[in-house]
Design an enzyme around this catalytic site. Structure first.
Site, PDB file in Angstrom:
ATOM      1  N   LYS A  69       0.803  -1.233   0.000  1.00 32.21           N
ATOM      2  CA  LYS A  69       0.000   0.000   0.000  1.00 32.21           C
ATOM      3  C   LYS A  69       0.837   1.286   0.000  1.00 32.21           C
ATOM      4  O   LYS A  69       0.459   2.273  -0.622  1.00 32.21           O
ATOM      5  CB  LYS A  69      -0.951   0.013   1.205  1.00 32.21           C
ATOM      6  CG  LYS A  69      -2.114  -0.972   1.065  1.00 32.21           C
ATOM      7  CD  LYS A  69      -3.029  -0.865   2.273  1.00 32.21           C
ATOM      8  CE  LYS A  69      -4.332  -1.615   2.047  1.00 32.21           C
ATOM      9  NZ  LYS A  69      -5.310  -1.329   3.113  1.00 32.21           N
ATOM     10  N   ASP A 106     -10.243   3.222   2.561  1.00 25.57           N
ATOM     11  CA  ASP A 106     -10.462   2.514   3.831  1.00 25.57           C
ATOM     12  C   ASP A 106     -11.233   3.380   4.840  1.00 25.57           C
ATOM     13  O   ASP A 106     -12.156   2.899   5.506  1.00 25.57           O
ATOM     14  CB  ASP A 106      -9.131   2.076   4.448  1.00 25.57           C
ATOM     15  CG  ASP A 106      -8.513   0.892   3.714  1.00 25.57           C
ATOM     16  OD1 ASP A 106      -9.271   0.114   3.092  1.00 25.57           O
ATOM     17  OD2 ASP A 106      -7.277   0.747   3.749  1.00 25.57           O
TER      18      ASP A 106
END
Ligand code: ATR
Length: 276
Positions: A69, A106
């Site tokens: 990420k 997220d």
């Protein structure tokens, strides 16, 4: 060369455990879209070339999971504000001009889950208490701040990590001692576990909810099991709880929408498919 099949996937290492193929697969079928969504394993040393290859192969984009990420954020041509704030990317868009854009959904997924499952919840109603200071915590803190939480109390076993996050996010985030997490529930209207404690095979998170306001909302980003011991204890105290599965489902919406051109719904059918 026209490819009428829209392609996307999830890149990680390992990636076999990812629920994303089932999730996106459910929506592709449900909306009758000619598309595919695959799990794509790429180790660290092949990540960057692998991603550029997918772009050249005509993929619309990908989700990114552990451990890529941060690397993905660093190699992007354009980055959304929220991805920059979180310091990691989980959603990638391959643009027709060859450039790569990234987002982090997220925190968005975290907030949408609470709004959907606790409609009267108001992030502005009072301070939040966030347990944990890892990658997931960054997304949760960024989202709570954006949603208007007046202050965030942050407790982490390794205090230094909490202090670094407080420095990153500014004055609205205050560090509280890990051993005082239960006391810090006094007045906290949103209480969140972002640690891995309570996950299957992990030790429990030992806190008690006696000090929490009656109207506090308690949520956990762990969703295996769906009802963690943390959530069960909060519910025993009469507090409202929301499980963490919805965060996973909602974080997938923005990617699907752009890759496949349809805004998908998060509903009971999707939950069942992902849990099966
Ligand atoms: P993620 O990206 O999923 O948040 P992470 O960055 O590894 O994962 O963070 C895991 C979080 O769980 C951290 O807050 C970690 O606390 P430390 O920073 O002290 O490591 C927390 N955690 C994991 N195991 C723990 C344990 N046994 N007791 C307390 N906290 C724990």
């Amino acid at each position: 060369m026209t490819d009428t099949i829209l392609r996307a996937g999830v890149v990680g290492w390992p990636v076999e455990h990812s629920k994303s193929p089932v999730l996106h697969g459910y929506w592709l079928k449900r909306y009758n879209i000619a598309g595919t969504y695959q799990a794509i394993p790429l180790p660290q040393d092949k990540f960057e070339t692998g991603i550029r290859k997918l772009a050249k192969q005509g993929y619309r984009g990908v989700n990114i999971t552990i451990p890529h990420k941060e690397t993905m954020l660093a190699m992007a041509d354009s980055v959304t504000d929220r991805a920059a704030m979180i310091g990691a990317a989980n959603t990638v868009f391959f643009h027709s001009d060859g450039s790569i854009g990234v987002d982090n959904t997220d925190g968005y997924g975290f907030i949408r889950n609470l709004y959907q499952n606790a409609p009267v919840w108001d992030p502005k109603a009072g301070p939040a208490l966030v347990l944990g200071a890892g990658g997931a915590s960054r997304a949760v803190i960024a989202a709570l701040l954006e949603a208007g939480a007046p202050t965030i109390r942050l407790a982490n076993r390794t205090r230094l990590r909490a202090e670094m996050l407080a420095e990153h996010f500014g004055a609205r985030v205050e560090v509280v001692d890990w051993n005082r997490a239960s006391d810090a529930m006094d007045g906290a209207m949103t209480i969140v576990n972002t640690t891995s404690l309570g996950m299957q095979g992990q030790p429990d998170l030992h806190v008690h909810f006696a000090a929490a306001p009656k109207a506090a909302l308690v949520t956990d980003i762990v969703y295996t099991p769906l009802v963690t011991p943390f959530l069960a204890k909060a519910a025993e105290q009469g507090l409202e709880t929301v499980d963490g599965l919805g965060m996973l489902l909602h974080q997938a919406v923005p990617g699907f929408e752009i890759w496949f051109g349809t805004t998908p719904e998060v509903d009971e059918g999707l939950r069942k498919a992902v849990l099966a």
